[in-house]
Write a protein that holds these residues in place. Structure first.
Motif, PDB file in Angstrom:
ATOM      1  N   ALA A  16      44.547  32.072  39.566  1.00 15.45           N
ATOM      2  CA  ALA A  16      44.270  31.924  38.117  1.00 15.45           C
ATOM      3  C   ALA A  16      42.771  32.188  37.556  1.00 15.45           C
ATOM      4  O   ALA A  16      42.482  32.601  36.242  1.00 15.45           O
ATOM      5  CB  ALA A  16      44.857  30.759  37.428  1.00 15.45           C
ATOM      6  N   ILE A  17      41.877  31.658  38.297  1.00 11.95           N
ATOM      7  CA  ILE A  17      40.726  31.909  38.219  1.00 11.95           C
ATOM      8  C   ILE A  17      39.791  32.560  39.132  1.00 11.95           C
ATOM      9  O   ILE A  17      38.516  32.608  38.920  1.00 11.95           O
ATOM     10  CB  ILE A  17      39.727  30.517  38.300  1.00 11.95           C
ATOM     11  N   ALA A  18      40.449  33.336  39.920  1.00 16.15           N
ATOM     12  CA  ALA A  18      39.647  34.500  40.647  1.00 16.15           C
ATOM     13  C   ALA A  18      38.997  35.433  39.991  1.00 16.15           C
ATOM     14  O   ALA A  18      39.631  36.089  39.321  1.00 16.15           O
ATOM     15  CB  ALA A  18      40.635  34.996  41.652  1.00 16.15           C
ATOM     16  N   PRO A  19      37.818  35.364  40.091  1.00 15.36           N
ATOM     17  CA  PRO A  19      36.798  36.608  39.448  1.00 15.36           C
ATOM     18  C   PRO A  19      37.291  38.012  39.604  1.00 15.36           C
ATOM     19  O   PRO A  19      37.849  38.440  40.541  1.00 15.36           O
ATOM     20  CB  PRO A  19      35.484  36.434  39.812  1.00 15.36           C
ATOM     21  N   THR A  20      37.184  38.918  38.472  1.00 12.45           N
ATOM     22  CA  THR A  20      37.575  40.491  38.786  1.00 12.45           C
ATOM     23  C   THR A  20      36.330  41.276  39.145  1.00 12.45           C
ATOM     24  O   THR A  20      35.294  40.984  38.579  1.00 12.45           O
ATOM     25  CB  THR A  20      38.295  40.867  37.525  1.00 12.45           C
ATOM     26  N   LYS A  21      36.605  41.827  40.329  1.00 12.20           N
ATOM     27  CA  LYS A  21      35.288  42.783  40.620  1.00 12.20           C
ATOM     28  C   LYS A  21      35.579  44.145  40.835  1.00 12.20           C
ATOM     29  O   LYS A  21      36.805  44.497  40.151  1.00 12.20           O
ATOM     30  CB  LYS A  21      34.889  41.888  42.129  1.00 12.20           C
ATOM     31  N   ALA A  22      34.637  44.945  41.001  1.00 15.04           N
ATOM     32  CA  ALA A  22      34.686  46.412  41.061  1.00 15.04           C
ATOM     33  C   ALA A  22      33.928  46.908  42.121  1.00 15.04           C
ATOM     34  O   ALA A  22      32.892  46.320  42.264  1.00 15.04           O
ATOM     35  CB  ALA A  22      34.374  46.917  39.533  1.00 15.04           C
ATOM     36  N   ILE A  23      34.584  48.218  42.633  1.00 13.61           N
ATOM     37  CA  ILE A  23      33.863  48.750  43.711  1.00 13.61           C
ATOM     38  C   ILE A  23      34.087  50.278  43.498  1.00 13.61           C
ATOM     39  O   ILE A  23      35.341  50.650  43.246  1.00 13.61           O
ATOM     40  CB  ILE A  23      34.230  48.237  45.270  1.00 13.61           C
ATOM     41  N   THR A  24      33.160  51.141  43.754  1.00 11.56           N
ATOM     42  CA  THR A  24      33.527  52.588  43.326  1.00 11.56           C
ATOM     43  C   THR A  24      33.349  53.231  44.800  1.00 11.56           C
ATOM     44  O   THR A  24      32.539  53.192  45.466  1.00 11.56           O
ATOM     45  CB  THR A  24      32.289  53.201  42.452  1.00 11.56           C
ATOM     46  N   ALA A  25      34.441  54.014  44.857  1.00  8.13           N
ATOM     47  CA  ALA A  25      34.480  54.839  46.253  1.00  8.13           C
ATOM     48  C   ALA A  25      35.405  56.280  45.724  1.00  8.13           C
ATOM     49  O   ALA A  25      36.242  56.280  44.925  1.00  8.13           O
ATOM     50  CB  ALA A  25      35.344  54.074  47.249  1.00  8.13           C
ATOM     51  N   GLU A  26      34.480  57.319  46.130  1.00  8.55           N
ATOM     52  CA  GLU A  26      35.069  58.660  45.918  1.00  8.55           C
ATOM     53  C   GLU A  26      35.286  58.960  44.375  1.00  8.55           C
ATOM     54  O   GLU A  26      36.493  59.503  44.001  1.00  8.55           O
ATOM     55  CB  GLU A  26      36.411  58.928  46.893  1.00  8.55           C
ATOM     56  N   GLY A  27      34.497  58.406  43.813  1.00  6.76           N
ATOM     57  CA  GLY A  27      34.551  58.586  42.190  1.00  6.76           C
ATOM     58  C   GLY A  27      35.502  57.946  41.387  1.00  6.76           C
ATOM     59  O   GLY A  27      35.641  58.124  40.339  1.00  6.76           O
ATOM     60  N   VAL A  28      36.140  57.085  42.100  1.00  2.00           N
ATOM     61  CA  VAL A  28      36.979  55.912  41.448  1.00  2.00           C
ATOM     62  C   VAL A  28      36.694  54.626  41.569  1.00  2.00           C
ATOM     63  O   VAL A  28      36.000  54.156  42.460  1.00  2.00           O
ATOM     64  CB  VAL A  28      38.502  56.085  42.131  1.00  2.00           C
ATOM     65  N   ASN A  55      50.092  40.626  37.780  1.00  2.85           N
ATOM     66  CA  ASN A  55      51.357  40.566  38.177  1.00  2.85           C
ATOM     67  C   ASN A  55      51.710  39.960  39.438  1.00  2.85           C
ATOM     68  O   ASN A  55      52.956  39.868  39.876  1.00  2.85           O
ATOM     69  CB  ASN A  55      52.045  41.952  38.069  1.00  2.85           C
ATOM     70  N   TRP A  56      50.755  39.299  40.062  1.00  3.46           N
ATOM     71  CA  TRP A  56      51.217  38.360  41.241  1.00  3.46           C
ATOM     72  C   TRP A  56      51.415  37.118  40.822  1.00  3.46           C
ATOM     73  O   TRP A  56      50.828  36.596  39.991  1.00  3.46           O
ATOM     74  CB  TRP A  56      49.837  38.397  42.052  1.00  3.46           C
ATOM     75  N   ASP A  57      52.499  36.590  41.525  1.00  2.00           N
ATOM     76  CA  ASP A  57      52.944  35.298  41.268  1.00  2.00           C
ATOM     77  C   ASP A  57      51.948  34.061  42.140  1.00  2.00           C
ATOM     78  O   ASP A  57      51.898  34.478  43.361  1.00  2.00           O
ATOM     79  CB  ASP A  57      54.396  35.273  42.034  1.00  2.00           C
ATOM     80  N   PRO A  58      51.387  33.427  41.344  1.00  4.55           N
ATOM     81  CA  PRO A  58      50.337  32.488  41.836  1.00  4.55           C
ATOM     82  C   PRO A  58      50.886  31.680  43.006  1.00  4.55           C
ATOM     83  O   PRO A  58      50.352  31.056  43.967  1.00  4.55           O
ATOM     84  CB  PRO A  58      49.848  31.631  40.839  1.00  4.55           C
ATOM     85  N   ARG A  59      52.227  31.348  42.740  1.00  2.00           N
ATOM     86  CA  ARG A  59      52.794  30.424  43.788  1.00  2.00           C
ATOM     87  C   ARG A  59      53.073  31.214  45.127  1.00  2.00           C
ATOM     88  O   ARG A  59      53.391  30.598  46.340  1.00  2.00           O
ATOM     89  CB  ARG A  59      54.402  30.015  43.370  1.00  2.00           C
ATOM     90  N   ARG A 190      54.643  31.761  34.942  1.00  3.73           N
ATOM     91  CA  ARG A 190      53.594  31.660  35.986  1.00  3.73           C
ATOM     92  C   ARG A 190      52.476  32.612  36.060  1.00  3.73           C
ATOM     93  O   ARG A 190      51.479  32.465  36.185  1.00  3.73           O
ATOM     94  CB  ARG A 190      54.133  31.596  37.260  1.00  3.73           C
ATOM     95  N   LEU A 191      53.008  34.050  35.402  1.00  2.53           N
ATOM     96  CA  LEU A 191      52.246  35.150  35.250  1.00  2.53           C
ATOM     97  C   LEU A 191      51.115  34.714  34.093  1.00  2.53           C
ATOM     98  O   LEU A 191      50.200  35.626  34.133  1.00  2.53           O
ATOM     99  CB  LEU A 191      53.037  36.291  35.283  1.00  2.53           C
ATOM    100  N   GLN A 192      51.361  34.004  33.117  1.00  6.57           N
ATOM    101  CA  GLN A 192      50.445  33.545  32.361  1.00  6.57           C
ATOM    102  C   GLN A 192      49.525  32.530  32.655  1.00  6.57           C
ATOM    103  O   GLN A 192      48.660  32.112  31.723  1.00  6.57           O
ATOM    104  CB  GLN A 192      51.255  33.208  30.896  1.00  6.57           C
ATOM    105  N   GLU A 193      49.561  31.989  33.712  1.00  6.84           N
ATOM    106  CA  GLU A 193      48.506  30.712  33.970  1.00  6.84           C
ATOM    107  C   GLU A 193      47.303  31.342  33.875  1.00  6.84           C
ATOM    108  O   GLU A 193      46.172  30.645  33.617  1.00  6.84           O
ATOM    109  CB  GLU A 193      49.003  30.297  35.469  1.00  6.84           C
ATOM    110  N   ARG A 194      46.746  32.537  34.093  1.00  8.36           N
ATOM    111  CA  ARG A 194      45.622  33.117  33.820  1.00  8.36           C
ATOM    112  C   ARG A 194      45.288  33.359  32.510  1.00  8.36           C
ATOM    113  O   ARG A 194      46.127  33.996  31.845  1.00  8.36           O
ATOM    114  CB  ARG A 194      45.411  34.263  34.869  1.00  8.36           C
ATOM    115  N   SER A 195      44.239  32.741  31.673  1.00  5.90           N
ATOM    116  CA  SER A 195      44.100  33.038  30.393  1.00  5.90           C
ATOM    117  C   SER A 195      42.902  33.717  30.234  1.00  5.90           C
ATOM    118  O   SER A 195      43.093  34.340  28.970  1.00  5.90           O
ATOM    119  CB  SER A 195      44.072  31.585  29.748  1.00  5.90           C
TER     120      SER A 195
END
Length: 288
Positions: A16-28, A55-59, A190-195
């Motif tokens: 629920a609190i894992a930060p979203t990150k980004a990485i670029t590879a082959e133009g994506v 869409n991943w179940d935290p459980r 449960r999918l809504q636990e991340r706000s």
């Protein structure tokens, strides 16, 4: 501190609190989240049709992340990832490989569900040395009987969901009975636990392209799964309307030494309905 208010040096074990990150590879540019203690072999999560990072179940994720480095990601053209959704599953597996190599890993464990399991099979077949252990849930083999009917089933259940103002996953993933309905509601909750820092929903075009790729996968000649020698755990509910449960048995027969669990009175989302039993099983399997 990052944008979730979590100190950088502390280990995040809650999805629920894992930060979203980004990485670029082959133009994506790939959007991903990671949690759990780093080091060792990571567990890469391959998600289902129309799904994003949310869409991943935290459980399921949180128990695995207690002792393992867990990574979830958006395929190209999905959620916050840039690029286009490929028209076939094999290309999706190639994109996954590009992402994994960009992160610098040469060995992973795989946890997959539904469409993710199809991608995971192609990845393991093409790069057998990359994968150590394989978890295939709610999925089936290339050329599997009736996989191509997923399009009709999906659209029918979307209509049913609209008419009842429900989430389509309540119909697609769960039985419409006294055990399935409350399990469905609990899963959606449960999918809504991340706000905060939620992902972008999938576009209609991306969703339709994924559906066509699954349909083509179902109509393709079967892959030779006898070459897969990885320890493999296969799980499903006994009444999967999206990827018929018999296909989990088919996978089990074709992947030598695999383990099979079929949960009673449950559908495509059997692992989510039975998360209290399944999560410890998955943790143990991945720990070996």
């Amino acid at each position: 501190m990052d944008n979730t208010g979590t100190p950088h040096d502390s280990v995040v074990t809650s999805y629920a609190i894992a930060p979203t990150k980004a990485i670029t590879a082959e133009g994506v540019t790939y959007a991903y989240r990671e949690l759990g203690p780093k080091g060792g072999i990571p567990v890469m999560f391959f998600v289902h049709l129309a799904a994003t990072l949310d869409n991943w179940d935290p459980r399921i994720i949180d128990p695995i992340a207690k002792n393992r480095h867990v990574i979830t990601f958006d395929q190209p053209g999905v959620g916050a990832s840039t690029g286009q959704v490929p028209r076939n599953i094999e290309a999706m597996a190639d994109d996954s490989y590009t992402f994994i190599k960009a992160l610098g890993f040469d060995k992973i464990d795989v946890f997959s569900f539904s469409l993710g399991g199809m991608i995971a099979q192609d990845l393991a077949l093409k790069h057998p040395d990359l994968v150590r252990r394989l978890v295939l849930t709610g999925t089936g083999p290339r050329g599997g009987k009736d996989i191509d009917k997923v399009v009709g089933t999906t659209y029918w259940d979307i209509v049913r969901a609209i008419l009842t103002r429900s989430d389509p996953k309540e119909f697609l993933f769960f039985n419409r009975n006294t055990t399935g309905k409350p399990a469905a509601k609990a899963f959606i909750k449960r999918l809504q636990e991340r706000s905060a820092d939620r992902d972008k929903p999938i576009s209609t075009h991306a969703f339709q392209t994924q559906l066509k790729a699954i349909q083509a996968f179902g109509r393709s000649a079967p892959s030779d799964l006898s070459t897969l020698t990885h320890p493999t755990l296969i799980a499903n509910g006994d009444n999967d309307r999206m990827v018929p449960s018999v296909l989990s048995e088919d996978l089990h027969r074709r992947i030598q030494g695999s383990e099979l669990i079929i949960y009673p009175d449950s559908g495509h989302g059997g692992i989510f309905q039975h998360h209290a039993k399944f999560a410890p099983t998955a943790v143990e399997f991945l720990a070996n």
